[in-house]
Structures are given as C-alpha cells and as structure tokens.
Design a protein around this motif. Structure first.
Motif, PDB file in Angstrom:
ATOM      1  N   ARG A 146      34.471  45.309  36.687  1.00 17.18           N
ATOM      2  CA  ARG A 146      35.785  45.963  36.781  1.00 17.18           C
ATOM      3  C   ARG A 146      36.701  45.102  37.679  1.00 17.18           C
ATOM      4  NH1 ARG A 146      37.572  51.211  35.415  1.00 17.18           N
ATOM      5  NH2 ARG A 146      39.843  50.640  36.327  1.00 17.18           N
ATOM      6  N   LEU A 147      36.261  44.667  39.003  1.00 14.45           N
ATOM      7  CA  LEU A 147      37.164  43.706  39.664  1.00 14.45           C
ATOM      8  C   LEU A 147      37.359  42.444  39.074  1.00 14.45           C
ATOM      9  CD1 LEU A 147      35.869  44.634  43.326  1.00 14.45           C
ATOM     10  CD2 LEU A 147      37.728  45.321  42.263  1.00 14.45           C
ATOM     11  N   GLN A 148      36.401  41.871  38.671  1.00 15.44           N
ATOM     12  CA  GLN A 148      36.565  40.612  37.850  1.00 15.44           C
ATOM     13  C   GLN A 148      37.703  40.580  36.951  1.00 15.44           C
ATOM     14  OE1 GLN A 148      33.134  38.554  36.207  1.00 15.44           O
ATOM     15  NE2 GLN A 148      32.149  39.073  37.934  1.00 15.44           N
ATOM     16  N   GLY A 149      37.658  41.594  36.109  1.00 14.03           N
ATOM     17  CA  GLY A 149      38.822  41.736  34.916  1.00 14.03           C
ATOM     18  C   GLY A 149      40.086  41.751  35.438  1.00 14.03           C
ATOM     19  N   THR A 150      39.897  42.554  36.487  1.00  8.53           N
ATOM     20  CA  THR A 150      41.472  42.736  37.158  1.00  8.53           C
ATOM     21  C   THR A 150      41.979  41.478  37.849  1.00  8.53           C
ATOM     22  OG1 THR A 150      40.525  44.948  37.826  1.00  8.53           O
ATOM     23  CG2 THR A 150      42.480  44.176  38.893  1.00  8.53           C
ATOM     24  N   LEU A 151      40.928  40.933  38.641  1.00  8.05           N
ATOM     25  CA  LEU A 151      41.487  39.671  39.436  1.00  8.05           C
ATOM     26  C   LEU A 151      41.440  38.470  38.354  1.00  8.05           C
ATOM     27  CD1 LEU A 151      39.096  40.524  42.608  1.00  8.05           C
ATOM     28  CD2 LEU A 151      41.619  40.666  42.302  1.00  8.05           C
ATOM     29  N   GLN A 152      40.992  38.587  37.531  1.00  6.75           N
ATOM     30  CA  GLN A 152      40.991  37.297  36.238  1.00  6.75           C
ATOM     31  C   GLN A 152      42.563  37.263  35.947  1.00  6.75           C
ATOM     32  OE1 GLN A 152      39.639  34.508  35.881  1.00  6.75           O
ATOM     33  NE2 GLN A 152      37.799  35.372  36.603  1.00  6.75           N
ATOM     34  N   LYS A 153      42.852  38.555  35.489  1.00  6.25           N
ATOM     35  CA  LYS A 153      44.307  38.570  35.204  1.00  6.25           C
ATOM     36  C   LYS A 153      45.167  37.882  35.976  1.00  6.25           C
ATOM     37  CE  LYS A 153      43.990  42.941  33.504  1.00  6.25           C
ATOM     38  NZ  LYS A 153      44.768  44.418  33.719  1.00  6.25           N
ATOM     39  N   ILE A 154      45.419  37.785  37.240  1.00  9.22           N
ATOM     40  CA  ILE A 154      46.477  37.183  38.099  1.00  9.22           C
ATOM     41  C   ILE A 154      45.751  35.942  38.756  1.00  9.22           C
ATOM     42  CG2 ILE A 154      47.310  39.360  38.745  1.00  9.22           C
ATOM     43  CD1 ILE A 154      45.582  38.160  41.615  1.00  9.22           C
ATOM     44  N   LYS A 155      44.617  35.662  38.471  1.00 12.73           N
ATOM     45  CA  LYS A 155      43.886  34.458  39.067  1.00 12.73           C
ATOM     46  C   LYS A 155      44.860  33.067  39.009  1.00 12.73           C
ATOM     47  CE  LYS A 155      39.651  33.123  40.469  1.00 12.73           C
ATOM     48  NZ  LYS A 155      38.084  33.187  40.329  1.00 12.73           N
ATOM     49  N   GLY A 156      45.180  33.087  37.542  1.00 11.85           N
ATOM     50  CA  GLY A 156      45.848  31.605  37.015  1.00 11.85           C
ATOM     51  C   GLY A 156      47.329  31.619  37.249  1.00 11.85           C
ATOM     52  N   LYS A 157      48.056  33.007  37.700  1.00 11.48           N
ATOM     53  CA  LYS A 157      49.306  33.102  37.812  1.00 11.48           C
ATOM     54  C   LYS A 157      49.922  32.008  38.580  1.00 11.48           C
ATOM     55  CE  LYS A 157      51.015  37.681  36.335  1.00 11.48           C
ATOM     56  NZ  LYS A 157      51.825  38.721  36.480  1.00 11.48           N
ATOM     57  N   GLY A 158      51.183  31.558  38.408  1.00 12.93           N
ATOM     58  CA  GLY A 158      51.678  30.499  39.215  1.00 12.93           C
ATOM     59  C   GLY A 158      52.589  31.344  40.355  1.00 12.93           C
ATOM     60  N   LYS A 159      53.106  32.575  40.039  1.00 12.82           N
ATOM     61  CA  LYS A 159      53.753  33.221  41.231  1.00 12.82           C
ATOM     62  C   LYS A 159      53.440  34.794  40.715  1.00 12.82           C
ATOM     63  CE  LYS A 159      58.474  31.941  42.617  1.00 12.82           C
ATOM     64  NZ  LYS A 159      59.802  31.826  42.345  1.00 12.82           N
ATOM     65  N   ILE A 160      53.285  35.363  42.059  1.00 13.68           N
ATOM     66  CA  ILE A 160      52.992  36.796  41.769  1.00 13.68           C
ATOM     67  C   ILE A 160      54.133  37.419  42.672  1.00 13.68           C
ATOM     68  CG2 ILE A 160      50.712  37.006  41.157  1.00 13.68           C
ATOM     69  CD1 ILE A 160      49.983  37.383  44.011  1.00 13.68           C
ATOM     70  N   SER A 161      54.357  38.884  42.068  1.00 16.12           N
ATOM     71  CA  SER A 161      55.487  39.648  42.821  1.00 16.12           C
ATOM     72  C   SER A 161      54.659  40.550  43.737  1.00 16.12           C
ATOM     73  CB  SER A 161      56.403  40.240  41.689  1.00 16.12           C
ATOM     74  OG  SER A 161      55.636  41.041  40.972  1.00 16.12           O
ATOM     75  N   GLU A 162      55.535  41.539  44.430  1.00 21.94           N
ATOM     76  CA  GLU A 162      54.953  42.598  45.083  1.00 21.94           C
ATOM     77  C   GLU A 162      54.430  43.443  44.011  1.00 21.94           C
ATOM     78  OE1 GLU A 162      57.352  43.087  48.441  1.00 21.94           O
ATOM     79  OE2 GLU A 162      56.399  45.228  48.504  1.00 21.94           O
ATOM     80  N   ALA A 163      55.197  43.620  42.885  1.00 20.28           N
ATOM     81  CA  ALA A 163      54.791  44.612  41.836  1.00 20.28           C
ATOM     82  C   ALA A 163      53.517  44.307  41.134  1.00 20.28           C
ATOM     83  CB  ALA A 163      55.936  44.677  40.624  1.00 20.28           C
ATOM     84  N   ASP A 164      53.118  42.803  41.084  1.00 16.81           N
ATOM     85  CA  ASP A 164      51.819  42.442  40.595  1.00 16.81           C
ATOM     86  C   ASP A 164      50.714  42.954  41.865  1.00 16.81           C
ATOM     87  OD1 ASP A 164      52.684  41.123  38.455  1.00 16.81           O
ATOM     88  OD2 ASP A 164      53.026  39.098  39.562  1.00 16.81           O
ATOM     89  N   VAL A 165      51.069  42.658  42.836  1.00 16.45           N
ATOM     90  CA  VAL A 165      49.958  43.021  43.819  1.00 16.45           C
ATOM     91  C   VAL A 165      49.580  44.433  43.848  1.00 16.45           C
ATOM     92  CG1 VAL A 165      49.606  43.144  46.406  1.00 16.45           C
ATOM     93  CG2 VAL A 165      50.628  41.201  45.432  1.00 16.45           C
ATOM     94  N   LYS A 166      50.715  45.308  43.564  1.00 15.77           N
ATOM     95  CA  LYS A 166      50.635  46.788  43.733  1.00 15.77           C
ATOM     96  C   LYS A 166      49.791  47.234  42.384  1.00 15.77           C
ATOM     97  CE  LYS A 166      53.802  50.108  45.378  1.00 15.77           C
ATOM     98  NZ  LYS A 166      55.315  50.422  45.274  1.00 15.77           N
ATOM     99  N   GLU A 167      50.056  46.744  41.231  1.00 16.13           N
ATOM    100  CA  GLU A 167      49.425  46.815  40.072  1.00 16.13           C
ATOM    101  C   GLU A 167      47.972  46.684  40.256  1.00 16.13           C
ATOM    102  OE1 GLU A 167      50.633  45.642  36.235  1.00 16.13           O
ATOM    103  OE2 GLU A 167      48.745  45.917  35.537  1.00 16.13           O
TER     104      GLU A 167
END
Ligand code: GDP
Length: 297
Positions: A9-30
C-alpha cells in the motif's frame, strides 16, 4: 510474510510521487490520506495513525521539501524517518545486571509464545553474549508448561529449574535464584504463568515474583497476529507491572504488522526482539530502522 500488505500500500502511494519534479501541498495531502488508509488497514492504533500523519505532513510541507529537486524522495525519506521514530528509533539491547545473575522475567498471556521465547532468548544469550542461562519453570497452572520448558532445555542442553506444580511460583523462583548462585549462572530466565485474559490474581502473582527476584528485565511476550489487542495487553501489563521491553512473536505469520507500529508509542516501552518462527533460532533483535525499510520496500 508480515508487513507485505502495508508495504504494498505504502509503496504504491509513494511510488506515484517519487519521480515528481515538484509537489504541491495538495499532493502531500492526498498522499497522507493514502498513508493513513494504509496504516489503518494494517491495524495500527488510530491515535498513533493521526499523530504520525500530522508529523509527516508538517515536515513534508516544509520549505526544504518543496524546494528540493526530488521532493517525492524527500517525502519517502520523511515517512521512513518517522516510521523509525515511531518504533523507538534505536535498537534497544538487553540490560544486564552489574552483579550477576541478570534476572529476566517473561510475562504475557497464554499462547503468546512465552515458553518458546524463553528458549529462544536463552539461545541468543548463550550464543551472542556468552552467558550461562538457567531457565525457571514457574508456570504451574498450564498443563504441560513445565514439560514443554524441560523439553526445550533438553533440546538446547540447558538446565531447567523446576519443582513441579505443587510448590508456589514465588518459592520456585526463590529456590531457583539460590541454585543460580551455587551453579554460577549469570542469567536467570523465569517463565511465568499466562492466562487467557489479564486478571488480578495473575498480576498479583507476577508482582510477588517481581518483588522477590528484582528482575533487570521484564519482557512482555505478545502475539503480533492479535493486532490492536496486543497493544491493549501491553498497556495493561505495563500499567500493572512496569514492563521493560516487549517481544513481538509470530511476525513470520500472516499479520498486518500494526502492533509493531503502535506498541512503542502507546506504552513508551521498546520492542526488543521479534519472533520469526517456531524454531529455537528464530528470535531477532528488533531494529526500528530496518523494519521501517522493510515496510517501505
Ligand atoms: P505460551 O503459552 O505463551 O508459553 O506460548 P508457547 O510458547 O507455548 O507458544 C504458543 C505457540 O506459538 C506454539 O505453538 C509456538 O510454537 C508458537 N510460536 C511462538 N513463537 C512463535 C513465532 O515467533 N512464530 C511462530 N510462527 N510461532 C510461534
């Protein structure tokens, strides 16, 4: 294997944002919502989940993460750090007495794995710490508990002190300590009685043994498969007895692992060992960081 569900579960979730160049507060929230689901699904105590998510969120929306070139990885690192903290941070070694013998009292509910863990712990003490343990059969109520410990002793070629079922546990312990002095045992491990539930009579008996033997360690043995119940049992035993550490058994089984994540923050007492199987060599020191790595894959 333990933790697989949570890890996935955690890996799937964290994979999604791992490669992102930029994240927003909304990303973190999700993401934190997903982390929360994953932890609840793993049967982690709700209060613990809330605090965990709050701490991670606060750190993750901090300036450094947002500015970082690899914000996703930063968040993953924060989650790992906080998981490690949640489980106590550092590995917690056995406390040995300055003057021998070191007395270790094993307590817990029936079926948690107390007698088995007594044998496993003796194996660790002999092998890694060069000790000469004496095992004490103080569970006079469960049919065959004494025999079980004697069988373990034979298997490990370790002495077991027993006076059968007609002598009181406190008296058994008193005589065992005398024997330890005579035979120069530097560690005494007392296998106490368990019950199906925490009850007053059991606690009084354990207290009497504790008063007499002044243990350096009181290890609560709990079954990881029982999830939140394990945490409640730990809380009760700690309040009534003052435990010094926890041994979490059956982590090799099909547990969702929540107990490992909750016990420390609920009781403030460290998990010192984990049971990884029925064999006598299946006891491992608990390393919070390694466990956090395992959870995150
Ligand atoms: P006690 O009543 O607390 O003394 O529990 P026992 O030591 O008799 O253990 C109960 C059962 O759990 C036994 O069948 C043990 O072999 C098993 N057991 C204990 N620890 C572990 C462990 O870490 N993993 C697995 N798979 N089984 C365990």
């Amino acid at each position: 294997m333990a933790f697989e569900g949570l890890a996935q579960r955690l890996q799937g979730t964290l994979q999604k944002i791992k490669g992102k160049g930029k994240i927003s507060e909304a990303d973190v929230k999700e993401m934190m919502r997903e982390v929360r689901f994953a932890l609840i699904e793993a049967d982690v105590n709700l209060k613990v989940v809330k605090e965990f998510v709050k701490t991670v969120s606060e750190r993750a929306v901090g300036q450094d993460v947002m500015k970082s070139l690899t914000p996703g990885q930063q968040v993953v690192k924060i989650v790992k750090d906080e998981l490690t903290n949640l489980m106590g941070g550092e590995q917690n070694p056995i406390q040995f007495a300055r003057k021998s013998p070191t007395v270790i009292m094993m307590v817990g509910l029936q079926g948690a794995g107390k007698t088995t863990t007594t044998g496993k712990l003796a194996t660790v003490l002999r092998k890694r710490h060069n000790k000469k343990p004496l095992l004490v059969a103080a569970d006079i109520y469960r049919p065959a508990a004494i025999q079980q410990l004697e069988t373990i002793g034979k298997q490990l070629t370790l002495p077991v002190f027993s006076l059968g079922t007609d002598v009181s546990p406190v008296e058994i312990v008193r005589q065992a300590l005398e024997e330890a002095g005579k035979e120069h045992h530097d560690v005494v491990i007392i296998d106490t009685a368990g019950r199906l539930h925490v009850d007053e009579k059991l606690m009084q008996e354990l207290k009497d043994i504790q008063t007499l033997s002044k243990p350096d360690e009181v290890f609560l043995v709990v079954d990881a498969m029982t999830g939140q119940d394990a945490v409640n049992v730990a809380k009760s035993f700690d309040e009534l007895l003052g435990i010094t550490g926890v041994v979490l058994t059956k982590l090799d089984g099909d547990t969702r692992g929540g107990a490992a994540l909750s016990i420390r923050s609920v009781t403030q007492k460290p998990i010192k060992f984990v049971g990884m199987g029925e064999k006598m060599d299946a006891l491992e020191p608990f390393h919070p960081e390694r466990m956090a790595s395992r959870i995150l894959g």
